[in-house]
Scaffold this active site. Structure first.
Site, short mmCIF file in Angstrom:
data_model
loop_
_atom_site.label_atom_id
_atom_site.label_comp_id
_atom_site.label_asym_id
_atom_site.label_seq_id
_atom_site.Cartn_x
_atom_site.Cartn_y
_atom_site.Cartn_z
CE LYS A 10 0.80 1.23 4.47
NZ LYS A 10 1.57 2.41 4.86
CG ASP A 137 -1.19 0.18 8.10
OD1 ASP A 137 -2.05 1.02 8.44
OD2 ASP A 137 0.01 0.46 7.91
#
Ligand code: C5P
Length: 289
Positions: A10, A137
């Site tokens: 990401k 996350d």
């Protein structure tokens, strides 16, 4: 039983810290985007107990300290599945300790693989709930795509897909400790912030340059070392035609967004002269679910 999957990195299109919470964690506001730079995972479940991770890299733990192992144990605890031993193999392509969420992506991928393997049908929402206790996350990485992440990073809102673009990622050869960087942030003294609302509005309009010029990461002002590398890498990206460039997560990887793949290629080639870990991704990755 064996299952396989891909774990996508990401990038933080924006990273802002709103406040410190009573539990010591920070209240975040981030636009996150998954990109097609992926680890490759194989999970084999055999009769027994426990979990083992093999990445072939000596500095990555093979036991419960590894997020992928934590995820498998959290899945077994949540579903009440007992008497299985998970053997997780990871081919690491995502740079480690880079701010690219590689460990979180591996953890999320293990959850998806096990949900399919054991036909538990938990789906995105339930896997995100399990992932929250594995790492901040991990919930985003369960399905990736383009999302606003708030709270610890686990309160997620789907956004429209990022306008099509090329992404260049470059990781300088040092690492940043996440708890140390959070410890260096004084929420009342943040000097510069991303324009997250403007970024979301630009995504809605399909305006890539509007997104790119509003990007920022508040950790860039808290780096204990390496600030020179970060600004050098940004300079090369912008000088090659990037519409914007910023650090991702707690760093030190930097990414640039390009509307022209030839410019992106040029940036990548120029950066390779000084940095070993450079990647060109020709389009961002869409959501998994
Ligand atoms: O949840 P995770 O294990 O990824 O967090 C690593 C560390 O980052 C935490 O121990 C905490 O110090 C810090 N953190 C934080 N606020 C967040 C996420 C992480 O302070 N929203």
């Amino acid at each position: 039983m064996t299952g396989t999957g891909h774990a996508c990195a990401k990038i933080n299109i924006s990273l802002d810290i709103v406040s410190k919470m009573d539990d010591g964690y920070h209240n975040m506001r981030m636009v996150m985007q998954s990109v097609g730079l992926c680890d490759e995972l194989t999970v084999e479940c055999v009769p027994g107990k426990g979990v083992r991770v093999n990445s072939g890299l000596p500095f990555i733990p093979g036991d419960e300290r590894n997020i992928a192992a934590k995820a498998a144990l959290a899945f077994f605890a949540h579903t009440g599945i007992e008497n299985y031993r998970a053997r997780i193999k990871i081919k690491k392509n995502i740079p480690v300790c880079a701010g690219l969420g590689g460990g979180s992506a591996d953890g999320a991928c293990v959850l998806r693989i096990l949900d399919e393997m054991f036909e538990t049908g938990l789906g995105r929402d339930e896997l995100e709930k399990i992932g929250k206790n594995v790492g901040s996350d991990v919930p985003f990485c369960v399905s990736g795509g383009t999302r606003l992440a708030e709270g610890r990073g686990d309160i997620l809102t789907d956004l429209r897909p990022l306008p099509d673009c090329s992404v260049v990622i470059c990781k300088p050869p040092f690492s940043c400790s996440t708890p140390e960087l959070f410890g260096r942030i004084n929420c009342d003294k943040i000097r510069a912030r991303p324009d997250t609302e403007g970024i979301i509005a630009s995504i809605d309009k399909g305006d890539l340059s509007g997104v790119a010029r509003r990007m920022y990461n508040v950790f860039e002002d808290a780096l204990p070392r390496g600030a020179r590398d970060i600004s050098d890498i940004k300079y090369v990206m912008l000088d090659s035609g990037a519409l914007g460039a910023t650090m991702t997560g707690t760093g030190p990887a930097v990414f640039g967004l390009f509307d022209n793949v030839d410019d992106a290629r040029e940036a990548c080639e120029r950066l390779k002269a000084d940095y070993r870990e450079c990647f060109l991704i020709e389009s961002p990755a869409s959501a998994v679910f």
